[in-house]
Design an enzyme around this catalytic site. Structure first.
Site, PDB file in Angstrom:
ATOM      1  N   ALA A 249      26.220  13.418 -18.155  1.00  0.00           N
ATOM      2  CA  ALA A 249      25.602  14.552 -18.860  1.00  0.00           C
ATOM      3  C   ALA A 249      24.134  14.693 -18.447  1.00  0.00           C
ATOM      4  O   ALA A 249      23.657  15.788 -18.132  1.00  0.00           O
ATOM      5  CB  ALA A 249      25.720  14.347 -20.370  1.00  0.00           C
TER       6      ALA A 249
ATOM      7  N   CYS B 208      16.201  10.365 -26.531  1.00  0.00           N
ATOM      8  CA  CYS B 208      16.118  11.826 -26.630  1.00  0.00           C
ATOM      9  C   CYS B 208      15.583  12.308 -27.975  1.00  0.00           C
ATOM     10  O   CYS B 208      14.891  13.328 -28.044  1.00  0.00           O
ATOM     11  CB  CYS B 208      17.477  12.458 -26.341  1.00  0.00           C
ATOM     12  SG  CYS B 208      18.844  11.725 -27.245  1.00  0.00           S
TER      13      CYS B 208
ATOM     14  N   ARG C  78      24.128  13.774 -37.105  1.00  0.00           N
ATOM     15  CA  ARG C  78      24.777  14.507 -35.999  1.00  0.00           C
ATOM     16  C   ARG C  78      25.299  15.832 -36.538  1.00  0.00           C
ATOM     17  O   ARG C  78      25.888  15.889 -37.611  1.00  0.00           O
ATOM     18  CB  ARG C  78      25.948  13.667 -35.469  1.00  0.00           C
ATOM     19  CG  ARG C  78      26.499  14.141 -34.167  1.00  0.00           C
ATOM     20  CD  ARG C  78      25.648  13.805 -32.984  1.00  0.00           C
ATOM     21  NE  ARG C  78      25.546  12.378 -32.717  1.00  0.00           N
ATOM     22  CZ  ARG C  78      24.840  11.870 -31.734  1.00  0.00           C
ATOM     23  NH1 ARG C  78      24.166  12.648 -30.907  1.00  0.00           N
ATOM     24  NH2 ARG C  78      24.780  10.557 -31.551  1.00  0.00           N
TER      25      ARG C  78
ATOM     26  N   HIS D 158      18.346  18.857 -29.782  1.00  0.00           N
ATOM     27  CA  HIS D 158      18.110  18.155 -31.036  1.00  0.00           C
ATOM     28  C   HIS D 158      17.052  18.911 -31.848  1.00  0.00           C
ATOM     29  O   HIS D 158      16.089  19.444 -31.287  1.00  0.00           O
ATOM     30  CB  HIS D 158      17.562  16.744 -30.776  1.00  0.00           C
ATOM     31  CG  HIS D 158      18.555  15.787 -30.198  1.00  0.00           C
ATOM     32  ND1 HIS D 158      19.901  16.042 -30.110  1.00  0.00           N
ATOM     33  CD2 HIS D 158      18.365  14.532 -29.695  1.00  0.00           C
ATOM     34  CE1 HIS D 158      20.507  14.990 -29.571  1.00  0.00           C
ATOM     35  NE2 HIS D 158      19.600  14.059 -29.297  1.00  0.00           N
TER      36      HIS D 158
HETATM   37  N1  LIG Z   1      22.697  12.405 -23.461  1.00  0.00           N
HETATM   38  C1  LIG Z   1      21.446  12.361 -23.863  1.00  0.00           C
HETATM   39  O1  LIG Z   1      20.951  13.232 -24.618  1.00  0.00           O
HETATM   40  C2  LIG Z   1      20.555  11.244 -23.420  1.00  0.00           C
HETATM   41  C3  LIG Z   1      19.199  11.363 -23.651  1.00  0.00           C
HETATM   42  C4  LIG Z   1      18.343  10.354 -23.247  1.00  0.00           C
HETATM   43  C5  LIG Z   1      18.850   9.235 -22.633  1.00  0.00           C
HETATM   44  N2  LIG Z   1      20.190   9.125 -22.421  1.00  0.00           N
HETATM   45  C6  LIG Z   1      20.646   7.923 -21.765  1.00  0.00           C
HETATM   46  O2  LIG Z   1      20.958   8.252 -20.403  1.00  0.00           O
HETATM   47  C7  LIG Z   1      22.042   7.438 -19.948  1.00  0.00           C
HETATM   48  C8  LIG Z   1      23.163   8.334 -19.443  1.00  0.00           C
HETATM   49  O3  LIG Z   1      23.629   9.098 -20.531  1.00  0.00           O
HETATM   50  P1  LIG Z   1      24.671  10.304 -20.365  1.00  0.00           P
HETATM   51  O4  LIG Z   1      24.632  10.983 -21.671  1.00  0.00           O
HETATM   52  O5  LIG Z   1      24.406  11.067 -19.106  1.00  0.00           O
HETATM   53  O6  LIG Z   1      26.050   9.457 -20.191  1.00  0.00           O
HETATM   54  P2  LIG Z   1      27.434   9.933 -19.512  1.00  0.00           P
HETATM   55  O7  LIG Z   1      27.594  11.391 -19.596  1.00  0.00           O
HETATM   56  O8  LIG Z   1      28.462   9.052 -20.119  1.00  0.00           O
HETATM   57  O9  LIG Z   1      27.243   9.527 -17.959  1.00  0.00           O
HETATM   58  C9  LIG Z   1      27.186   8.171 -17.550  1.00  0.00           C
HETATM   59  C10 LIG Z   1      26.885   8.073 -16.064  1.00  0.00           C
HETATM   60  O10 LIG Z   1      26.812   6.686 -15.714  1.00  0.00           O
HETATM   61  C11 LIG Z   1      27.721   6.426 -14.651  1.00  0.00           C
HETATM   62  N3  LIG Z   1      28.269   5.089 -14.791  1.00  0.00           N
HETATM   63  C12 LIG Z   1      28.948   4.562 -15.844  1.00  0.00           C
HETATM   64  N4  LIG Z   1      29.308   3.282 -15.580  1.00  0.00           N
HETATM   65  C13 LIG Z   1      28.862   3.003 -14.325  1.00  0.00           C
HETATM   66  C14 LIG Z   1      28.908   1.864 -13.491  1.00  0.00           C
HETATM   67  N5  LIG Z   1      29.518   0.729 -13.873  1.00  0.00           N
HETATM   68  N6  LIG Z   1      28.349   1.942 -12.255  1.00  0.00           N
HETATM   69  C15 LIG Z   1      27.732   3.073 -11.856  1.00  0.00           C
HETATM   70  N7  LIG Z   1      27.637   4.197 -12.609  1.00  0.00           N
HETATM   71  C16 LIG Z   1      28.195   4.153 -13.827  1.00  0.00           C
HETATM   72  C17 LIG Z   1      28.804   7.454 -14.803  1.00  0.00           C
HETATM   73  O11 LIG Z   1      29.491   7.594 -13.571  1.00  0.00           O
HETATM   74  P3  LIG Z   1      31.050   8.057 -13.531  1.00  0.00           P
HETATM   75  O12 LIG Z   1      31.049   9.542 -13.777  1.00  0.00           O
HETATM   76  O13 LIG Z   1      31.445   7.684 -12.163  1.00  0.00           O
HETATM   77  O14 LIG Z   1      31.744   7.286 -14.613  1.00  0.00           O
HETATM   78  C18 LIG Z   1      27.961   8.681 -15.165  1.00  0.00           C
HETATM   79  O15 LIG Z   1      27.370   9.209 -14.006  1.00  0.00           O
HETATM   80  C19 LIG Z   1      22.442   6.547 -21.140  1.00  0.00           C
HETATM   81  O16 LIG Z   1      21.772   5.314 -21.059  1.00  0.00           O
HETATM   82  C20 LIG Z   1      21.942   7.333 -22.332  1.00  0.00           C
HETATM   83  O17 LIG Z   1      21.677   6.512 -23.444  1.00  0.00           O
HETATM   84  C21 LIG Z   1      21.053  10.112 -22.773  1.00  0.00           C
END
Ligand SMILES: NC(=O)c1ccc[n+]([C@@H]2O[C@H](COP(=O)([O-])OP(=O)(O)OC[C@H]3O[C@@H](n4cnc5c(N)ncnc54)[C@H](OP(=O)(O)O)[C@@H]3O)[C@@H](O)[C@H]2O)c1
Length: 373
Positions: free
Chosen positions: A39, A155, A273, A280
């Site tokens: 995401a 976030c 949520r 947010h």
């Molecule tokens: N969503 C938010 O609003 C937000 C805001 C601030 C910070 N964050 C942080 O940003 C990070 C990513 O969040 P997201 O919301 O983008 O999560 P997400 O949609 O679940 O995406 C996770 C990403 O990590 C990759 N990944 C997972 N396991 C992996 C592994 N073993 N090796 C390499 N790549 C791997 C996934 O690749 P695949 O597609 O190949 O599985 C995907 O690209 C998290 O730490 C989250 O806490 C999120």
């Protein structure tokens, strides 16, 4: 340990001219986006395509599940590669947009190979040797990185901290009471998929009129949330911490203190949520060192970089996620002085959790770092 003034003891693979091999070839720093398919990663690729193009190679990295997929960045199709030690060869800056445990394991690997890591996960945010940076508030902190890692705040904190930082600089913050109204994309792509699926199940029905009717309609499919999120609000985000607090609530408290350099700031947070895809919202009660006026607060917010004051309730004008989504700034409305306390303000704040709340802030930090290289 002694912290050197700039950059820290970053171990960098360099050419004789002091640049990484790729930077030397292209004249521009090479970037890895780890978690490019998620995401946050998806929004990151949009931002990298929109911002001034300061990067040489951009390498896209994800899990082996995504290896070989092609994603568009800067108008080009780039193949995703699986995360291995070798993907950091020749990389100057590595952004990590992956789950905490993946960042915890791999960010030090990237740093050891000479890349400056900008990490979006929660793995290093409270590490005293890792700066937690919001470029509008504490950009100087990004230059001191003993572990070669700079952390991006969570976030929810990021959705309010640019506005609060501006008010703090003038009035001196004494206390914060915050309630969040958090979008489902804060729980990643799975959160978005869950809300969309649940909305399909309740759309066009009369549900929401008797206890448990929504829960029965959506079944056990509550995804990353403990309760149905369609037609509902859920007073929970993250995992359970001591005394009934949630991890998300503790992050807002701890990270706000670290970014603002106020280690003893009283902060009380309730995270909720709501059925919003992205952006947010937060209500903020902020108490300051002395009396404040709404007029001065409005002047500060209207001129602070990265903040938009949108506050005319007589005309029905205040920020809402439906309008703020996809935009960069922190939007502030409903600015009022607390009726029973002339030293406090009440605000309603909205920020896109995937842009400023994640990808944009990371991109801004990476750009700060790249300017040093
Ligand atoms: N969503 C938010 O609003 C937000 C805001 C601030 C910070 N964050 C942080 O940003 C990070 C990513 O969040 P997201 O919301 O983008 O999560 P997400 O949609 O679940 O995406 C996770 C990403 O990590 C990759 N990944 C997972 N396991 C992996 C592994 N073993 N090796 C390499 N790549 C791997 C996934 O690749 P695949 O597609 O190949 O599985 C995907 O690209 C998290 O730490 C989250 O806490 C999120």
């Amino acid at each position: 340990m002694t912290v050197p003034p700039y950059g820290g003891p970053v171990r960098r693979r360099t050419t004789k001219t002091g640049q990484s091999a790729l930077a030397a070839k292209t004249g521009r720093p090479a970037l890895a986006v780890v978690g490019a398919t998620g995401a946050v990663g998806t929004v990151m690729l949009q931002i990298l395509s929109q911002h001034a193009d300061i990067w040489g190679e951009i390498r896209l990295v994800a899990s082996p599940r995504s290896a070989g997929r092609k994603l568009s960045v800067r108008g080009e199709q780039v193949e995703v590669v699986a995360l291995t030690e070798e993907v950091f060869d020749g990389i100057d800056v590595a952004m990590f947009d992956v789950p905490d445990e993946v960042a915890e394991r791999w960010a030090p690997v990237a740093a050891a190979k000479g890349a400056v890591v900008v990490d979006n996960s929660g793995a290093f945010r409270m590490d005293p040797e890792v700066p937690l940076v919001v470029p509008e508030v504490n950009p100087h902190a990004a230059r001191v990185r003993p572990r070669g890692i700079v952390a991006n705040p969570n976030c929810t904190t990021l959705s309010m901290i640019v506005a609060l930082g501006a008010l703090h600089a003038e009035f001196g913050l004494r206390e914060l009471v915050v309630s969040s109204y958090q979008a489902v994309s804060g729980a990643g792509q799975r959160g978005v998929d869950t809300l969309r699926q649940q909305l399909k199940l309740v759309a066009g029905t009369e549900l929401g009129t008797t206890p448990g009717d929504v829960r029965r309609a959506v079944g056990d499919n509550t995804g990353p949330f403990p309760e149905p999120v369609a037609l509902n609000v859920v007073p929970w985000a993250g995992s359970l911490r001591e005394d009934g607090w949630s991890s998300e609530e503790m992050k807002v408290r701890d990270e706000s203190r670290k970014i603002l350099g106020l280690p003893n700031l009283p902060v009380a947070v309730t995270c909720v949520r709501v059925p919003v895809v992205t952006t947010h919202s937060l209500t903020v009660h902020a108490r300051f060192q002395g009396e404040v006026t709404v007029n001065r607060a409005r002047e500060i917010l209207a001129t602070a970089p990265g903040v938009v004051l949108f506050d005319n309730p007589a005309a029905g004008e205040f920020p809402t996620p439906a309008d703020v989504v996809g935009t960069d700034p922190t939007w502030v409305g409903r600015v009022r002085r607390t009726l029973d306390d002339p030293t406090a303000l009440e605000l309603f704040v909205c920020g896109d959790n995937l842009r400023k709340g994640a990808a944009l802030n990371t991109a801004q930090i990476a750009e700060l770092v790249a300017a040093e290289l």
